[in-house]
Structure formats: C-alpha cells, structure tokens
Motif scaffolding. Sequence first.
Motif, PDB file in Angstrom:
ATOM      1  N   ILE A 166       0.831  -1.205   0.000  1.00 53.87           N
ATOM      2  CA  ILE A 166       0.000   0.000   0.000  1.00 53.87           C
ATOM      3  C   ILE A 166       0.867   1.256   0.000  1.00 53.87           C
ATOM      4  O   ILE A 166       0.609   2.204  -0.745  1.00 53.87           O
ATOM      5  N   LEU A 167       1.926   1.263   0.818  1.00 52.61           N
ATOM      6  CA  LEU A 167       2.810   2.431   0.880  1.00 52.61           C
ATOM      7  C   LEU A 167       3.487   2.694  -0.455  1.00 52.61           C
ATOM      8  O   LEU A 167       3.597   3.840  -0.894  1.00 52.61           O
ATOM      9  N   ILE A 168       3.932   1.639  -1.123  1.00 51.18           N
ATOM     10  CA  ILE A 168       4.588   1.806  -2.425  1.00 51.18           C
ATOM     11  C   ILE A 168       3.595   2.310  -3.468  1.00 51.18           C
ATOM     12  O   ILE A 168       3.897   3.211  -4.251  1.00 51.18           O
ATOM     13  N   VAL A 169       2.394   1.768  -3.472  1.00 48.98           N
ATOM     14  CA  VAL A 169       1.376   2.208  -4.432  1.00 48.98           C
ATOM     15  C   VAL A 169       1.008   3.672  -4.189  1.00 48.98           C
ATOM     16  O   VAL A 169       0.897   4.460  -5.137  1.00 48.98           O
ATOM     17  N   VAL A 170       0.836   4.060  -2.920  1.00 44.76           N
ATOM     18  CA  VAL A 170       0.509   5.456  -2.601  1.00 44.76           C
ATOM     19  C   VAL A 170       1.656   6.367  -3.029  1.00 44.76           C
ATOM     20  O   VAL A 170       1.438   7.445  -3.590  1.00 44.76           O
ATOM     21  N   GLY A 171       2.894   5.941  -2.784  1.00 44.43           N
ATOM     22  CA  GLY A 171       4.050   6.732  -3.204  1.00 44.43           C
ATOM     23  C   GLY A 171       4.093   6.929  -4.709  1.00 44.43           C
ATOM     24  O   GLY A 171       4.349   8.035  -5.198  1.00 44.43           O
ATOM     25  N   LEU A 172       3.818   5.876  -5.461  1.00 46.08           N
ATOM     26  CA  LEU A 172       3.808   5.990  -6.922  1.00 46.08           C
ATOM     27  C   LEU A 172       2.650   6.871  -7.394  1.00 46.08           C
ATOM     28  O   LEU A 172       2.795   7.637  -8.352  1.00 46.08           O
ATOM     29  N   PHE A 173       1.515   6.769  -6.721  1.00 48.67           N
ATOM     30  CA  PHE A 173       0.372   7.627  -7.044  1.00 48.67           C
ATOM     31  C   PHE A 173       0.731   9.096  -6.831  1.00 48.67           C
ATOM     32  O   PHE A 173       0.411   9.956  -7.658  1.00 48.67           O
ATOM     33  N   LEU A 174       1.404   9.389  -5.721  1.00 51.20           N
ATOM     34  CA  LEU A 174       1.818  10.759  -5.443  1.00 51.20           C
ATOM     35  C   LEU A 174       2.829  11.252  -6.472  1.00 51.20           C
ATOM     36  O   LEU A 174       2.812  12.416  -6.858  1.00 51.20           O
ATOM     37  N   LEU A 175       3.719  10.364  -6.923  1.00 48.75           N
ATOM     38  CA  LEU A 175       4.670  10.758  -7.975  1.00 48.75           C
ATOM     39  C   LEU A 175       3.934  11.140  -9.252  1.00 48.75           C
ATOM     40  O   LEU A 175       4.304  12.093  -9.928  1.00 48.75           O
TER      41      LEU A 175
END
Length: 54
Positions: A7-16
């Motif tokens: 979830i953290l990685i997906v949220v980080g990529l979404f923010l990018l």
Amino acid sequence: MTGLSTILIVVGLFLLGGIYSFVKQEMPKGLIVLLSIGATMCLAAGVLRLDVWS
C-alpha cells in the motif's frame, strides 16, 4: 511482501504521478514540494518494510 508495504509503495507511486501532473499544470511550488516529501516518505517506508535488507 506485506500488505502495508504494498500500500505504501502504491501510494508513493500515485503521489509521484500527481507531482508530474501538477508540474505540467504549473501548480504552486509549495504544493509540489509537499507532494514530493509525501511520496518520498511513502516509498521509503514501503521499501524499508519489505525486509529485503535483513
């Protein structure tokens, strides 16, 4: 790979992706900086939680 790290990685990529969009739309720099910090923190936390380094 745990659920939280995913979830953290997906949220980080979404923010990018949001950062890229905001830069193209010439949004305020403060908002872009805040998104950058949030994306970096999410990606770092997600990668550190993977326990790959152990």
